[in-house]
Design a protein around this motif. Structure first.
Motif, PDB file in Angstrom:
ATOM      1  N   UNK A   1       0.842  -1.206   0.000  1.00  0.00           N
ATOM      2  CA  UNK A   1       0.000   0.000   0.000  1.00  0.00           C
ATOM      3  C   UNK A   1       0.875   1.253   0.000  1.00  0.00           C
ATOM      4  N   UNK A   2       1.935   1.222   0.766  1.00  0.00           N
ATOM      5  CA  UNK A   2       2.841   2.384   0.826  1.00  0.00           C
ATOM      6  C   UNK A   2       3.523   2.627  -0.518  1.00  0.00           C
ATOM      7  N   UNK A   3       3.931   1.543  -1.193  1.00  0.00           N
ATOM      8  CA  UNK A   3       4.546   1.684  -2.513  1.00  0.00           C
ATOM      9  C   UNK A   3       3.542   2.230  -3.533  1.00  0.00           C
ATOM     10  N   UNK A   4       2.305   1.759  -3.467  1.00  0.00           N
ATOM     11  CA  UNK A   4       1.268   2.258  -4.371  1.00  0.00           C
ATOM     12  C   UNK A   4       1.053   3.755  -4.144  1.00  0.00           C
ATOM     13  N   UNK A   5       1.007   4.161  -2.874  1.00  0.00           N
ATOM     14  CA  UNK A   5       0.847   5.583  -2.558  1.00  0.00           C
ATOM     15  C   UNK A   5       1.989   6.402  -3.151  1.00  0.00           C
TER      16      UNK A   5
ATOM     17  N   UNK B   1      -3.755  16.922  -4.235  1.00  0.00           N
ATOM     18  CA  UNK B   1      -3.883  15.567  -4.790  1.00  0.00           C
ATOM     19  C   UNK B   1      -2.601  14.778  -4.581  1.00  0.00           C
ATOM     20  N   UNK B   2      -1.458  15.397  -4.800  1.00  0.00           N
ATOM     21  CA  UNK B   2      -0.184  14.696  -4.552  1.00  0.00           C
ATOM     22  C   UNK B   2      -0.123  14.242  -3.089  1.00  0.00           C
ATOM     23  N   UNK B   3      -0.444  15.139  -2.168  1.00  0.00           N
ATOM     24  CA  UNK B   3      -0.388  14.792  -0.736  1.00  0.00           C
ATOM     25  C   UNK B   3      -1.382  13.700  -0.379  1.00  0.00           C
ATOM     26  N   UNK B   4      -2.575  13.753  -0.964  1.00  0.00           N
ATOM     27  CA  UNK B   4      -3.589  12.736  -0.662  1.00  0.00           C
ATOM     28  C   UNK B   4      -3.261  11.393  -1.305  1.00  0.00           C
TER      29      UNK B   4
ATOM     30  N   UNK C   1       0.719  14.609   5.869  1.00  0.00           N
ATOM     31  CA  UNK C   1       0.323  14.876   4.483  1.00  0.00           C
ATOM     32  C   UNK C   1      -1.168  14.668   4.258  1.00  0.00           C
ATOM     33  N   UNK C   2      -1.752  13.669   4.897  1.00  0.00           N
ATOM     34  CA  UNK C   2      -3.183  13.421   4.711  1.00  0.00           C
ATOM     35  C   UNK C   2      -3.998  14.611   5.217  1.00  0.00           C
ATOM     36  N   UNK C   3      -3.641  15.131   6.366  1.00  0.00           N
ATOM     37  CA  UNK C   3      -4.374  16.268   6.938  1.00  0.00           C
ATOM     38  C   UNK C   3      -4.171  17.524   6.092  1.00  0.00           C
ATOM     39  N   UNK C   4      -2.924  17.790   5.699  1.00  0.00           N
ATOM     40  CA  UNK C   4      -2.630  18.973   4.873  1.00  0.00           C
ATOM     41  C   UNK C   4      -3.332  18.847   3.516  1.00  0.00           C
ATOM     42  N   UNK C   5      -3.264  17.661   2.932  1.00  0.00           N
ATOM     43  CA  UNK C   5      -3.927  17.436   1.645  1.00  0.00           C
ATOM     44  C   UNK C   5      -5.423  17.627   1.735  1.00  0.00           C
ATOM     45  N   UNK C   6      -6.024  17.147   2.829  1.00  0.00           N
ATOM     46  CA  UNK C   6      -7.470  17.313   3.014  1.00  0.00           C
ATOM     47  C   UNK C   6      -7.824  18.790   3.152  1.00  0.00           C
ATOM     48  N   UNK C   7      -7.052  19.503   3.929  1.00  0.00           N
ATOM     49  CA  UNK C   7      -7.282  20.944   4.091  1.00  0.00           C
ATOM     50  C   UNK C   7      -7.160  21.656   2.736  1.00  0.00           C
ATOM     51  N   UNK C   8      -6.127  21.329   1.980  1.00  0.00           N
ATOM     52  CA  UNK C   8      -5.914  21.971   0.682  1.00  0.00           C
ATOM     53  C   UNK C   8      -6.994  21.613  -0.332  1.00  0.00           C
ATOM     54  N   UNK C   9      -7.494  20.379  -0.301  1.00  0.00           N
ATOM     55  CA  UNK C   9      -8.515  20.007  -1.289  1.00  0.00           C
ATOM     56  C   UNK C   9      -9.830  20.714  -0.976  1.00  0.00           C
ATOM     57  N   UNK C  10     -10.126  20.915   0.312  1.00  0.00           N
ATOM     58  CA  UNK C  10     -11.323  21.694   0.670  1.00  0.00           C
ATOM     59  C   UNK C  10     -11.143  23.151   0.245  1.00  0.00           C
ATOM     60  N   UNK C  11      -9.951  23.693   0.454  1.00  0.00           N
ATOM     61  CA  UNK C  11      -9.671  25.057   0.017  1.00  0.00           C
ATOM     62  C   UNK C  11      -9.786  25.153  -1.505  1.00  0.00           C
ATOM     63  N   UNK C  12      -9.266  24.158  -2.203  1.00  0.00           N
ATOM     64  CA  UNK C  12      -9.372  24.132  -3.665  1.00  0.00           C
ATOM     65  C   UNK C  12     -10.832  24.077  -4.099  1.00  0.00           C
ATOM     66  N   UNK C  13     -11.669  23.343  -3.365  1.00  0.00           N
ATOM     67  CA  UNK C  13     -13.095  23.270  -3.702  1.00  0.00           C
ATOM     68  C   UNK C  13     -13.756  24.638  -3.544  1.00  0.00           C
ATOM     69  N   UNK C  14     -13.394  25.356  -2.478  1.00  0.00           N
ATOM     70  CA  UNK C  14     -13.944  26.706  -2.281  1.00  0.00           C
ATOM     71  C   UNK C  14     -13.480  27.617  -3.419  1.00  0.00           C
TER      72      UNK C  14
END
Length: 188
Positions: free
Chosen positions: A33-37, A141-144, A155-168
């Protein structure tokens, strides 16, 4: 279709889409899973860099073309939509985010086509908010896709925050483009 370096980079970006998505659906035991990520984040990250590079090279080398101008945004939208669908499937992005971002891309693409037919394409040219939205979206998306902590950063938390910001920003940029199109059409 002119075969030049900028267009080849755009095609490369399109070829990275199945690679980025496919690593998550390989048979068990092929990759962890880590390699796939990591692989997915690398494929998407390199593809995102080619998005900037192909436009830069097209202008710098004088190799802009109508085909390149058509293919570049198509590649971007395919890449982002594929990544969002994978991230929704992995439960890393809320479906609402995917609907907002993909819905906006379809809406604005249709609007740009309609405005071009009306001879008003300049009124829906790329804006600063649109560029900011794209940058935030790509980093998110890279972080997620990577999803694991990196050098102590969540990275998951930062990516989630950024994707919500991107949605806004997606909604703001869509409202801006719709407003600019309405103004342009009222002037006729």
């Amino acid at each position: 279709m002119p075969l030049n370096l900028p267009n080849l980079l755009t095609w490369l970006r399109i070829l990275f889409i199945p690679l980025m998505a496919g690593v998550f659906y390989l048979p068990d035991g092929w990759v962890t899973a880590r390699q796939a990520n990591l692989l997915a984040a690398l494929f998407f990250g390199v593809a995102a860099l080619t998005d900037w590079l192909d436009g830069y090279l097209a202008r710098a080398l004088g190799q802009t073309s109508a085909f390149g101008a058509f293919l570049d945004p198509v590649a971007d939208k395919l890449m982002v939509a594929a990544a969002l669908i994978v991230l929704i499937d992995l439960d890393r992005v809320a479906p609402l985010i995917g609907l907002i971002i993909i819905g906006r891309e379809i809406t604005i693409s249709a609007l740009r086509e309609w405005m071009a037919k009306a001879g008003k394409s300049a009124s829906v040219a790329v804006s600063f908010v649109g560029k900011l939205k794209t940058a935030g979206q790509m980093v998110a998306i890279v972080l997620l896709l990577y999803f694991s902590p990196l050098a102590g950063l969540p990275t998951a938390w930062i990516g989630t925050l950024l994707i919500w910001l991107a949605a806004v920003l997606t909604l703001i940029s869509m409202a801006y483009y719709l407003m600019m199109a309405a103004r342009a059409l009222q002037k006729t």
